[in-house]
Scaffold this motif. Structure first.
Motif, PDB file in Angstrom:
ATOM      1  N   ALA A 218      45.150  47.860  25.652  1.00 38.89           N
ATOM      2  CA  ALA A 218      44.698  48.380  26.714  1.00 38.89           C
ATOM      3  C   ALA A 218      43.375  47.888  27.434  1.00 38.89           C
ATOM      4  O   ALA A 218      42.406  47.795  26.485  1.00 38.89           O
ATOM      5  CB  ALA A 218      44.692  49.977  26.696  1.00 38.89           C
ATOM      6  N   MET A 219      43.595  47.601  28.706  1.00 40.06           N
ATOM      7  CA  MET A 219      42.188  47.067  29.410  1.00 40.06           C
ATOM      8  C   MET A 219      41.758  47.908  30.392  1.00 40.06           C
ATOM      9  O   MET A 219      42.902  48.128  31.194  1.00 40.06           O
ATOM     10  CB  MET A 219      42.536  45.665  29.800  1.00 40.06           C
ATOM     11  N   VAL A 220      40.633  47.992  30.544  1.00 36.39           N
ATOM     12  CA  VAL A 220      39.827  48.753  32.078  1.00 36.39           C
ATOM     13  C   VAL A 220      38.934  47.962  32.469  1.00 36.39           C
ATOM     14  O   VAL A 220      38.123  47.227  31.879  1.00 36.39           O
ATOM     15  CB  VAL A 220      39.661  49.941  31.452  1.00 36.39           C
ATOM     16  N   GLY A 221      38.796  48.113  33.873  1.00 32.74           N
ATOM     17  CA  GLY A 221      37.814  47.306  34.302  1.00 32.74           C
ATOM     18  C   GLY A 221      37.965  47.355  35.856  1.00 32.74           C
ATOM     19  O   GLY A 221      38.361  48.285  36.199  1.00 32.74           O
ATOM     20  N   ILE A 222      37.415  46.425  36.625  1.00 34.75           N
ATOM     21  CA  ILE A 222      37.078  46.559  38.087  1.00 34.75           C
ATOM     22  C   ILE A 222      37.874  45.302  38.660  1.00 34.75           C
ATOM     23  O   ILE A 222      37.865  44.154  38.275  1.00 34.75           O
ATOM     24  CB  ILE A 222      35.585  46.362  38.379  1.00 34.75           C
ATOM     25  N   ASN A 223      38.319  45.508  39.786  1.00 34.59           N
ATOM     26  CA  ASN A 223      39.040  44.616  40.763  1.00 34.59           C
ATOM     27  C   ASN A 223      38.222  44.609  41.975  1.00 34.59           C
ATOM     28  O   ASN A 223      38.197  45.756  42.686  1.00 34.59           O
ATOM     29  CB  ASN A 223      40.695  44.796  40.755  1.00 34.59           C
ATOM     30  N   ALA A 224      38.175  43.374  42.281  1.00 41.58           N
ATOM     31  CA  ALA A 224      37.667  43.061  43.883  1.00 41.58           C
ATOM     32  C   ALA A 224      38.590  42.397  44.828  1.00 41.58           C
ATOM     33  O   ALA A 224      39.088  41.271  44.186  1.00 41.58           O
ATOM     34  CB  ALA A 224      36.357  42.617  43.791  1.00 41.58           C
ATOM     35  N   ASP A 225      38.982  42.789  45.714  1.00 41.16           N
ATOM     36  CA  ASP A 225      39.964  41.804  46.581  1.00 41.16           C
ATOM     37  C   ASP A 225      39.289  41.810  47.853  1.00 41.16           C
ATOM     38  O   ASP A 225      38.836  42.964  48.603  1.00 41.16           O
ATOM     39  CB  ASP A 225      41.393  42.486  46.712  1.00 41.16           C
ATOM     40  N   TYR A 226      39.338  40.724  48.391  1.00 46.53           N
ATOM     41  CA  TYR A 226      38.890  40.599  50.066  1.00 46.53           C
ATOM     42  C   TYR A 226      39.920  39.621  50.662  1.00 46.53           C
ATOM     43  O   TYR A 226      40.237  38.347  50.248  1.00 46.53           O
ATOM     44  CB  TYR A 226      37.492  39.758  50.035  1.00 46.53           C
ATOM     45  N   SER A 227      40.401  39.716  51.755  1.00 46.03           N
ATOM     46  CA  SER A 227      41.302  39.233  52.852  1.00 46.03           C
ATOM     47  C   SER A 227      40.702  38.978  53.986  1.00 46.03           C
ATOM     48  O   SER A 227      39.964  39.723  54.509  1.00 46.03           O
ATOM     49  CB  SER A 227      42.518  40.202  52.838  1.00 46.03           C
ATOM     50  N   ALA A 228      41.069  37.660  54.590  1.00 47.92           N
ATOM     51  CA  ALA A 228      40.525  37.265  55.792  1.00 47.92           C
ATOM     52  C   ALA A 228      41.474  36.231  56.154  1.00 47.92           C
ATOM     53  O   ALA A 228      42.541  35.979  55.798  1.00 47.92           O
ATOM     54  CB  ALA A 228      38.991  36.703  55.765  1.00 47.92           C
ATOM     55  N   ASP A 229      41.259  35.676  57.625  1.00 45.66           N
ATOM     56  CA  ASP A 229      42.022  34.827  58.143  1.00 45.66           C
ATOM     57  C   ASP A 229      42.204  33.572  57.169  1.00 45.66           C
ATOM     58  O   ASP A 229      43.182  32.916  57.298  1.00 45.66           O
ATOM     59  CB  ASP A 229      41.546  34.313  59.452  1.00 45.66           C
ATOM     60  N   TRP A 230      41.466  32.950  56.528  1.00 40.80           N
ATOM     61  CA  TRP A 230      41.695  31.853  55.546  1.00 40.80           C
ATOM     62  C   TRP A 230      41.953  32.149  54.318  1.00 40.80           C
ATOM     63  O   TRP A 230      42.285  31.368  53.482  1.00 40.80           O
ATOM     64  CB  TRP A 230      40.099  31.226  55.300  1.00 40.80           C
ATOM     65  N   GLY A 231      42.527  33.352  53.856  1.00 39.65           N
ATOM     66  CA  GLY A 231      43.308  33.828  52.767  1.00 39.65           C
ATOM     67  C   GLY A 231      42.719  35.134  52.059  1.00 39.65           C
ATOM     68  O   GLY A 231      42.029  35.785  52.814  1.00 39.65           O
ATOM     69  N   ALA A 232      43.123  35.080  50.932  1.00 37.15           N
ATOM     70  CA  ALA A 232      42.621  36.261  50.128  1.00 37.15           C
ATOM     71  C   ALA A 232      41.957  35.727  48.597  1.00 37.15           C
ATOM     72  O   ALA A 232      42.338  35.064  48.003  1.00 37.15           O
ATOM     73  CB  ALA A 232      43.771  37.211  49.805  1.00 37.15           C
ATOM     74  N   VAL A 233      40.690  36.361  48.366  1.00 40.97           N
ATOM     75  CA  VAL A 233      40.370  36.103  46.843  1.00 40.97           C
ATOM     76  C   VAL A 233      40.161  37.484  46.187  1.00 40.97           C
ATOM     77  O   VAL A 233      39.902  38.629  46.737  1.00 40.97           O
ATOM     78  CB  VAL A 233      38.778  35.756  47.239  1.00 40.97           C
ATOM     79  N   ALA A 234      40.825  37.340  44.903  1.00 38.54           N
ATOM     80  CA  ALA A 234      40.816  38.471  44.089  1.00 38.54           C
ATOM     81  C   ALA A 234      39.920  37.816  42.815  1.00 38.54           C
ATOM     82  O   ALA A 234      40.041  37.185  42.240  1.00 38.54           O
ATOM     83  CB  ALA A 234      42.385  38.485  43.610  1.00 38.54           C
ATOM     84  N   ALA A 235      39.043  39.087  42.418  1.00 37.52           N
ATOM     85  CA  ALA A 235      38.474  38.911  41.093  1.00 37.52           C
ATOM     86  C   ALA A 235      38.223  40.078  40.224  1.00 37.52           C
ATOM     87  O   ALA A 235      38.593  41.258  40.713  1.00 37.52           O
ATOM     88  CB  ALA A 235      36.825  38.301  41.495  1.00 37.52           C
ATOM     89  N   SER A 236      38.366  39.881  38.896  1.00 35.87           N
ATOM     90  CA  SER A 236      38.390  41.277  38.113  1.00 35.87           C
ATOM     91  C   SER A 236      37.643  40.849  36.748  1.00 35.87           C
ATOM     92  O   SER A 236      37.428  39.907  36.355  1.00 35.87           O
ATOM     93  CB  SER A 236      39.945  41.560  37.872  1.00 35.87           C
ATOM     94  N   VAL A 237      36.978  41.889  36.179  1.00 30.73           N
ATOM     95  CA  VAL A 237      36.548  41.830  34.840  1.00 30.73           C
ATOM     96  C   VAL A 237      37.120  43.251  34.171  1.00 30.73           C
ATOM     97  O   VAL A 237      36.869  44.149  34.611  1.00 30.73           O
ATOM     98  CB  VAL A 237      34.808  41.928  35.051  1.00 30.73           C
ATOM     99  N   LYS A 238      37.669  42.799  32.925  1.00 30.74           N
ATOM    100  CA  LYS A 238      38.297  44.085  32.165  1.00 30.74           C
ATOM    101  C   LYS A 238      37.922  43.832  30.769  1.00 30.74           C
ATOM    102  O   LYS A 238      37.855  42.670  29.933  1.00 30.74           O
ATOM    103  CB  LYS A 238      39.904  43.944  32.408  1.00 30.74           C
TER     104      LYS A 238
END
Length: 255
Positions: A116-136
């Protein structure tokens, strides 16, 4: 209803856990409930495992604050101006069962369970695309380890089809990899394999997804993905090859 025998169910469960993050990232995250079915296969991460296709149900739910998608549960912490921060709980996508291995030396190692993994996700979307980062962090008592990831995707609309190429990297700590790919001195003595203690590893990945509506309620999503293992994984006597390939098709209905 006929149930699957345990010898077949174990590899299917391992395969679907490997696949669900790919499908969850590729499918549109719509409010409400979506349910459907997934078809696909993936090459296993471990040597001498039989690859089997899968056919399994899939379910996702998006609420105002809480959400569930194939392979994860989460709670939105912040959502505005294209940015979303969320707390998540997910399974770690590996399982090694000695009963499912065809090699006599590997069968003498200890089994490795899903974590089992727990953590934080961050997602950012704009006209140039989407970036997703996570630490678990691993929290089920299998060594502790940490996994972090960074991905970039850009949706391309072509008629009724939406294509989403996605590239990224996943960094796994030595403690996490030691549980899944390490071989202790005791295991080495019993199996005849060399003892192995991996360091941390960074694995790049490439994914291409395509999605299209089928009427007003149904949507089909296909995913092909490849992940290249870092040296710490590739050098393990337990590893199958230097990369892993997955291909899946999902049919989902909105309710």
């Amino acid at each position: 209803m006929t149930s699957l025998p345990p010898a077949l169910l174990r590899p299917l469960l391992c395969t679907v856990v490997l696949s669900t993050p790919l499908l969850a990232n590729a499918q549109e995250q719509r409010p409400g409930v979506q349910a459907g079915i997934t078809f696909g296969a993936t090459t296993g991460a471990y040597a001498h495992y039989d690859d089997k296709p899968l056919v399994l149900p899939a379910l996702s739910w998006q609420g105002k604050r809480f959400f569930a998608s194939p392979g994860s549960l989460g709670m939105n912490l912040y959502k505005a101006d294209g940015l979303r921060l969320s707390a998540v709980a997910t399974p770690y996508t590996l399982r090694f069962k000695t009963d499912d291995v065809n090699d006599p030396q590997l069968r003498r190692l200890h089994s490795r369970q899903m974590s089992a993994m727990v953590g934080i996700n961050a997602d950012y979307s704009a006209d140039w695309g989407a970036v997703a980062a996570s630490v678990k962090r691993e929290v089920s008592g299998h060594g502790g380890g940490v996994e972090s990831s960074l991905h970039y995707s850009y949706p391309i609309q072509a008629g009724r089809f939406t294509w989403v190429p996605r590239v990224g990297v996943v960094h796994s700590s030595a403690r996490l990899l030691d549980y899944y790919y390490g071989i202790s001195d005791e295991e080495a003595l019993r199996s005849g394999l060399a003892a192995y203690k991996p360091g941390s590893a960074t694995s790049p990945s490439l994914q291409i997804a395509v999605s299209t509506p089928l009427g007003t309620k149904w949507r089909a999503t296909g995913v092909v993905a490849n992940q290249w293992f870092g040296d710490a994984v590739e050098d393990s006597p337990m590893a199958r090859r230097s990369s892993q390939t997955s291909a899946f098709i999902s049919l989902m209905r909105a309710f």
